[in-house]
Write a protein that holds these residues in place. Structure first.
Motif, short mmCIF file in Angstrom:
data_model
loop_
_atom_site.label_atom_id
_atom_site.label_comp_id
_atom_site.label_asym_id
_atom_site.label_seq_id
_atom_site.Cartn_x
_atom_site.Cartn_y
_atom_site.Cartn_z
N HIS A 20 0.83 -1.20 0.00
CA HIS A 20 0.00 0.00 0.00
C HIS A 20 0.87 1.25 0.00
N TYR A 22 0.03 5.47 0.89
CA TYR A 22 -1.08 6.24 1.43
C TYR A 22 -0.68 7.69 1.70
N ASP A 30 -5.64 5.76 0.34
CA ASP A 30 -4.83 4.58 0.61
C ASP A 30 -5.00 3.67 -0.60
#
Length: 138
Positions: A20, A22, A30
Protein backbone atom coordinates in the motif's frame (compact mmCIF):
# COMPACT_ATOMS: atom_id res chain seq x y z
CA UNK A 1 11.56 35.18 -0.03
CA UNK A 2 9.93 31.80 0.25
CA UNK A 3 7.06 31.01 -2.16
CA UNK A 4 3.51 31.14 -0.81
CA UNK A 5 2.32 27.62 0.02
CA UNK A 6 -1.06 26.81 -1.48
CA UNK A 7 -1.19 23.12 -0.56
CA UNK A 8 1.08 20.40 0.72
CA UNK A 9 0.78 16.71 1.42
CA UNK A 10 2.85 13.78 2.53
CA UNK A 11 2.61 10.41 0.79
CA UNK A 12 4.10 7.37 2.51
CA UNK A 13 5.28 4.12 0.97
CA UNK A 14 6.61 1.50 3.37
CA UNK A 15 6.10 -1.53 1.11
CA UNK A 16 7.99 -0.83 -2.12
CA UNK A 17 5.92 -1.92 -5.09
CA UNK A 18 3.84 -4.59 -3.32
CA UNK A 19 1.44 -3.45 -0.61
CA UNK A 20 0.00 0.00 0.00
CA UNK A 21 0.90 3.64 -0.46
CA UNK A 22 -1.08 6.24 1.43
CA UNK A 23 -1.55 9.93 2.11
CA UNK A 24 -0.68 10.83 5.69
CA UNK A 25 -4.03 12.37 6.55
CA UNK A 26 -6.93 10.84 8.51
CA UNK A 27 -9.11 11.06 5.39
CA UNK A 28 -6.24 10.46 2.95
CA UNK A 29 -6.11 8.12 0.02
CA UNK A 30 -4.83 4.58 0.61
CA UNK A 31 -3.96 2.70 -2.58
CA UNK A 32 -3.05 -0.92 -3.07
CA UNK A 33 0.08 -1.18 -5.21
CA UNK A 34 1.76 -3.97 -7.12
CA UNK A 35 4.52 -4.49 -9.64
CA UNK A 36 3.11 -3.86 -13.14
CA UNK A 37 4.94 -6.96 -14.41
CA UNK A 38 2.67 -9.35 -12.50
CA UNK A 39 -1.07 -10.02 -12.46
CA UNK A 40 -1.71 -8.96 -8.87
CA UNK A 41 -4.30 -6.24 -8.21
CA UNK A 42 -3.06 -2.76 -7.47
CA UNK A 43 -1.81 0.42 -9.05
CA UNK A 44 1.80 1.11 -10.01
CA UNK A 45 4.16 4.07 -10.54
CA UNK A 46 3.45 4.15 -14.29
CA UNK A 47 -0.25 4.67 -13.57
CA UNK A 48 0.48 7.33 -10.95
CA UNK A 49 2.64 9.29 -13.43
CA UNK A 50 -0.14 9.05 -16.03
CA UNK A 51 -2.81 10.07 -13.53
CA UNK A 52 -0.78 13.03 -12.29
CA UNK A 53 0.11 14.37 -15.74
CA UNK A 54 -3.32 13.85 -17.30
CA UNK A 55 -5.13 15.48 -14.38
CA UNK A 56 -2.79 18.45 -14.04
CA UNK A 57 -2.51 19.08 -17.78
CA UNK A 58 -6.28 18.88 -18.35
CA UNK A 59 -7.03 21.10 -15.35
CA UNK A 60 -4.58 23.65 -16.77
CA UNK A 61 -6.20 23.47 -20.23
CA UNK A 62 -9.58 23.91 -18.53
CA UNK A 63 -8.35 27.13 -16.87
CA UNK A 64 -7.08 28.37 -20.24
CA UNK A 65 -10.41 27.52 -21.89
CA UNK A 66 -12.26 29.40 -19.14
CA UNK A 67 -10.02 32.46 -19.46
CA UNK A 68 -10.75 32.49 -23.21
CA UNK A 69 -14.52 32.05 -22.65
CA UNK A 70 -14.47 28.62 -24.29
CA UNK A 71 -16.53 25.73 -22.88
CA UNK A 72 -14.44 23.00 -21.28
CA UNK A 73 -14.17 20.21 -23.86
CA UNK A 74 -10.56 19.08 -23.50
CA UNK A 75 -9.46 15.54 -22.81
CA UNK A 76 -5.96 14.31 -22.02
CA UNK A 77 -4.75 10.75 -22.47
CA UNK A 78 -1.33 9.75 -21.22
CA UNK A 79 0.40 6.55 -22.25
CA UNK A 80 3.27 5.43 -20.00
CA UNK A 81 5.65 2.63 -20.96
CA UNK A 82 8.37 1.19 -18.78
CA UNK A 83 11.50 0.21 -20.74
CA UNK A 84 14.96 -1.03 -19.92
CA UNK A 85 17.16 1.78 -21.23
CA UNK A 86 20.87 2.45 -21.16
CA UNK A 87 20.57 3.79 -17.59
CA UNK A 88 18.29 1.05 -16.27
CA UNK A 89 14.49 1.20 -16.02
CA UNK A 90 12.91 4.31 -17.56
CA UNK A 91 9.44 5.62 -18.30
CA UNK A 92 8.39 6.79 -21.75
CA UNK A 93 5.51 9.25 -21.35
CA UNK A 94 3.31 10.32 -24.27
CA UNK A 95 0.46 12.74 -23.56
CA UNK A 96 -2.18 13.49 -26.18
CA UNK A 97 -4.41 16.54 -25.75
CA UNK A 98 -7.72 16.78 -27.61
CA UNK A 99 -9.67 20.05 -27.53
CA UNK A 100 -12.65 19.63 -29.87
CA UNK A 101 -14.26 22.95 -28.89
CA UNK A 102 -11.72 25.06 -30.83
CA UNK A 103 -9.89 24.97 -34.16
CA UNK A 104 -6.65 22.94 -34.28
CA UNK A 105 -4.30 25.94 -34.24
CA UNK A 106 -6.01 27.26 -31.11
CA UNK A 107 -5.88 23.79 -29.56
CA UNK A 108 -2.14 23.66 -30.23
CA UNK A 109 -1.68 27.09 -28.64
CA UNK A 110 -3.73 26.07 -25.58
CA UNK A 111 -1.70 22.85 -25.25
CA UNK A 112 1.63 24.67 -25.49
CA UNK A 113 0.52 27.16 -22.85
CA UNK A 114 -0.78 24.39 -20.58
CA UNK A 115 2.50 22.50 -20.95
CA UNK A 116 4.36 25.59 -19.70
CA UNK A 117 1.96 26.18 -16.78
CA UNK A 118 1.07 22.70 -15.49
CA UNK A 119 3.24 21.92 -12.43
CA UNK A 120 3.56 18.24 -13.33
CA UNK A 121 4.52 19.08 -16.91
CA UNK A 122 7.09 21.54 -15.60
CA UNK A 123 8.47 18.84 -13.32
CA UNK A 124 8.89 16.48 -16.30
CA UNK A 125 10.10 19.12 -18.77
CA UNK A 126 13.48 18.65 -20.34
CA UNK A 127 13.22 14.87 -20.32
CA UNK A 128 13.69 13.28 -23.73
CA UNK A 129 11.28 10.58 -22.52
CA UNK A 130 8.28 12.92 -22.31
CA UNK A 131 6.19 13.99 -25.31
CA UNK A 132 3.07 16.18 -25.15
CA UNK A 133 1.13 16.74 -28.36
CA UNK A 134 -2.17 18.11 -29.57
CA UNK A 135 -4.30 15.69 -31.58
CA UNK A 136 -7.42 16.08 -33.69
CA UNK A 137 -8.80 12.70 -32.53
CA UNK A 138 -7.84 9.77 -30.32
Amino acid sequence: MEPKKLYNTTVINEDGVNGHVYVADPNGLDVEISDPRNDLPGANPEQFVGLALSTCLNATVEAIEKKNHVPHTSQVRVHVTMVKGSQGLEFLVHAKVLIPGVDFATAQAFTALAEKRCPVSKLLSGSPNVKIETVEQF
